[in-house]
Design an enzyme around this catalytic site. Structure first.
Site, short mmCIF file in Angstrom:
data_model
loop_
_atom_site.label_atom_id
_atom_site.label_comp_id
_atom_site.label_asym_id
_atom_site.label_seq_id
_atom_site.Cartn_x
_atom_site.Cartn_y
_atom_site.Cartn_z
N PHE A 26 -0.16 -1.04 -5.76
CA PHE A 26 0.81 -1.02 -6.86
C PHE A 26 0.81 -2.39 -7.54
O PHE A 26 0.86 -3.42 -6.87
CB PHE A 26 2.21 -0.71 -6.30
CG PHE A 26 3.13 -0.04 -7.29
CD1 PHE A 26 3.42 1.31 -7.18
CD2 PHE A 26 3.70 -0.76 -8.32
CE1 PHE A 26 4.28 1.94 -8.07
CE2 PHE A 26 4.56 -0.14 -9.22
CZ PHE A 26 4.85 1.21 -9.11
N PHE A 61 6.68 -0.50 -0.17
CA PHE A 61 7.39 0.28 0.85
C PHE A 61 6.53 0.49 2.09
O PHE A 61 7.05 0.58 3.22
CB PHE A 61 7.83 1.63 0.27
CG PHE A 61 8.76 2.39 1.17
CD1 PHE A 61 10.10 2.07 1.24
CD2 PHE A 61 8.28 3.43 1.96
CE1 PHE A 61 10.96 2.76 2.09
CE2 PHE A 61 9.13 4.13 2.80
CZ PHE A 61 10.47 3.80 2.87
N HIS A 92 14.37 2.20 -8.64
CA HIS A 92 14.70 1.97 -7.23
C HIS A 92 14.17 0.63 -6.72
O HIS A 92 13.91 0.46 -5.54
CB HIS A 92 14.29 3.15 -6.34
CG HIS A 92 12.87 3.59 -6.51
ND1 HIS A 92 12.49 4.59 -7.35
CD2 HIS A 92 11.74 3.14 -5.92
CE1 HIS A 92 11.18 4.75 -7.28
NE2 HIS A 92 10.70 3.88 -6.43
N PHE A 117 4.86 -14.14 4.12
CA PHE A 117 5.59 -13.24 3.22
C PHE A 117 5.23 -13.57 1.77
O PHE A 117 5.74 -14.52 1.19
CB PHE A 117 7.09 -13.41 3.46
CG PHE A 117 7.95 -12.53 2.62
CD1 PHE A 117 8.00 -11.16 2.83
CD2 PHE A 117 8.72 -13.06 1.59
CE1 PHE A 117 8.79 -10.34 2.05
CE2 PHE A 117 9.53 -12.25 0.81
CZ PHE A 117 9.56 -10.88 1.04
N ARG A 131 3.98 -16.35 -11.17
CA ARG A 131 3.90 -16.64 -9.73
C ARG A 131 2.61 -16.14 -9.10
O ARG A 131 2.47 -16.15 -7.88
CB ARG A 131 5.11 -15.98 -9.03
CG ARG A 131 6.41 -16.68 -9.39
CD ARG A 131 7.63 -15.82 -9.12
NE ARG A 131 8.88 -16.50 -9.45
CZ ARG A 131 9.31 -16.71 -10.71
NH1 ARG A 131 8.60 -16.28 -11.75
NH2 ARG A 131 10.44 -17.36 -10.93
N1 INI Z 1 5.77 -0.55 -5.08
C1 INI Z 1 5.42 -1.82 -5.34
O1 INI Z 1 4.66 -2.41 -4.55
N2 INI Z 1 5.86 -2.46 -6.44
C2 INI Z 1 6.70 -1.84 -7.35
O2 INI Z 1 7.07 -2.50 -8.35
C3 INI Z 1 7.07 -0.51 -7.11
N3 INI Z 1 7.89 0.19 -8.05
O3 INI Z 1 8.09 -0.33 -9.15
O4 INI Z 1 8.36 1.29 -7.79
C4 INI Z 1 6.61 0.14 -5.94
N4 INI Z 1 6.95 1.41 -5.67
C5 INI Z 1 6.17 2.26 -4.80
C6 INI Z 1 6.65 2.24 -3.36
O5 INI Z 1 6.39 0.99 -2.76
C7 INI Z 1 5.93 3.31 -2.54
O6 INI Z 1 4.54 3.05 -2.54
C8 INI Z 1 6.15 4.71 -3.07
O7 INI Z 1 7.52 4.99 -3.19
C9 INI Z 1 5.51 5.77 -2.15
O8 INI Z 1 6.06 5.73 -0.85
#
Ligand code: INI
Length: 158
Positions: A26, A61, A92, A117, A131
């Site tokens: 992502f 996540f 979210h 981290f 950053r």
């Molecule tokens: N995951 C990220 O790493 N960065 C984000 O900005 C983000 N947004 O914007 O939603 C994001 N969401 C995905 C989440 O981490 C999971 O991969 C997804 O919900 C599937 O489990």
């Protein structure tokens, strides 16, 4: 003033260490800069390319579970978590950011594995770019430096 007090510090020497990176897909155009910064830092501090492995996960996540699985590997010296959560892109944001951060911290505490981290949590894309290797440095480099220092100070505890 502190000249008589024994102080233990970590050398920034990555020679002989083995580290894995966990990086999110992502926002990969940001995360790839964090990965490049972390890898470059480790190699410039003496780590062999062969001793670095990059694991890709879908998003922030998913970082903690992958980190926890890797923390069980006895041959690793440390883990660096890299990702970017940008507020504008998600309703979210707060849930993803706090669950990911808590999960990474808890994994470090439960396993004792040194954990870097490098998760950006920013309000805007511009702040993330700043950053990730521009005017506010590179959070991937910082995470690599932190985990290296931590590994080297932890190994001196007798
Ligand atoms: N995951 C990220 O790493 N960065 C984000 O900005 C983000 N947004 O914007 O939603 C994001 N969401 C995905 C989440 O981490 C999971 O991969 C997804 O919900 C599937 O489990």
């Amino acid at each position: 003033m502190h000249q008589h007090i024994k102080t233990i510090e970590g050398r920034l020497d990555a020679k002989g260490l083995k580290i894995s990176l966990v990086a999110c897909r992502f926002n990969d155009f940001i995360v790839d800069k964090l990965v490049a910064g972390a890898v470059d830092y480790l190699i410039r501090h003496g780590m062999e390319k062969e001793d670095i492995t990059i694991y890709r996960v879908p998003g922030a996540f998913e970082l903690p579970l992958m980190a926890r699985r890797l923390a069980m590997k006895k041959d690793l010296d440390g883990i660096i978590c890299l990702g970017a959560i940008i507020r504008g892109a998600t309703p979210h944001f707060d849930y993803v950011a706090s669950e990911s951060t808590k999960g990474i911290a808890q994994t470090a505490m439960d396993s004792g594995m040194p954990m870097g981290f490098g998760l950006l949590t920013t309000d805007t894309l511009e702040q993330a770019i700043e950053r990730a290797g521009s005017k506010a440095g590179n959070k991937g480099v910082e995470a690599a430096a932190a985990v290296l220092e931590l590994i080297r100070v932890l190994e001196q505890v007798d």
